[in-house]
Design an enzyme around this catalytic site. Structure first.
Site, PDB file in Angstrom:
ATOM      1  N   HIS A 108       0.576  29.819  55.591  1.00 22.76           N
ATOM      2  CA  HIS A 108       1.841  29.535  54.911  1.00 22.76           C
ATOM      3  C   HIS A 108       2.000  28.031  54.690  1.00 22.76           C
ATOM      4  O   HIS A 108       2.405  27.592  53.610  1.00 22.76           O
ATOM      5  CB  HIS A 108       3.029  30.069  55.721  1.00 22.76           C
ATOM      6  N   HIS A 147       3.191  30.687  64.891  1.00 22.17           N
ATOM      7  CA  HIS A 147       2.371  29.481  64.862  1.00 22.17           C
ATOM      8  C   HIS A 147       2.906  28.438  65.826  1.00 22.17           C
ATOM      9  O   HIS A 147       4.104  28.379  66.096  1.00 22.17           O
ATOM     10  CB  HIS A 147       2.354  28.853  63.458  1.00 22.17           C
TER      11      HIS A 147
END
Length: 170
Positions: A108, A147
């Site tokens: 992303h 993350h």
């Protein structure tokens, strides 16, 4: 030294994630994260390609940069094989299951920074807004627990570098 960086990274993740839960930011950042999904970028690039004189330039730069960035992203991810935070802490609950097991770098963040850097070249007046969006997309991935901050930094570096390399070639 590297172990200390990883420990600081995990500590930063923990603090950000605790704050997000305390202030109930999960729903907001879930929506921000969706903006960072791949189809949104494709729709934006095609829309600009059809409606703006510089749209084709953005499409070419961002598209080529993504074609460079994502093989490198997969290579890095499979070399690092860093487990996602949501897979390391069985006591925390996370809103969804990510598409793969590894976290470094963030896809992303890579895509968001490819778009932000491409926008900065083609539409310089939108640079601050583009990077602000990319920053929040990266933050959303930490807040959602998929993350660590270092994953976002690595993805942002990979995305930005890919655009600069493609721009120097084109």
């Amino acid at each position: 030294m590297f172990e200390m960086i990883l420990q600081l990274d995990k500590l930063a993740f923990s603090q950000v994630n605790k704050l997000a839960h305390r202030y109930q930011l999960m729903k907001v950042f879930s929506m921000v994260s969706i903006i960072g999904n791949g189809p949104a970028y494709l729709y934006l690039m095609v829309l600009l390609q059809l409606s703006h004189p510089k749209g084709q330039v953005l499409f070419n730069l961002a598209g080529s940069s993504l074609l460079l960035a994502f093989p490198l992203y997969f290579l890095c991810k499979n070399i690092s094989r860093r487990r996602r935070p949501c897979h390391e802490n069985e006591f925390m609950t996370f809103p969804f299951e990510p598409s793969d097991r590894f976290s470094l770098p963030s896809g992303h963040a890579t895509a968001a920074f490819v778009m932000a850097t491409s926008v900065s070249y083609v539409f310089p007046s939108l640079t601050a807004l583009a990077y602000l969006c990319a920053f929040f997309i990266g933050c959303s991935r930490v807040i959602l627990g998929v993350h660590y901050p270092l994953d976002i930094i690595a993805g942002s570096f990979l995305g930005t570098l890919s655009v600069h390399l493609i721009h120097s070639i084109i």
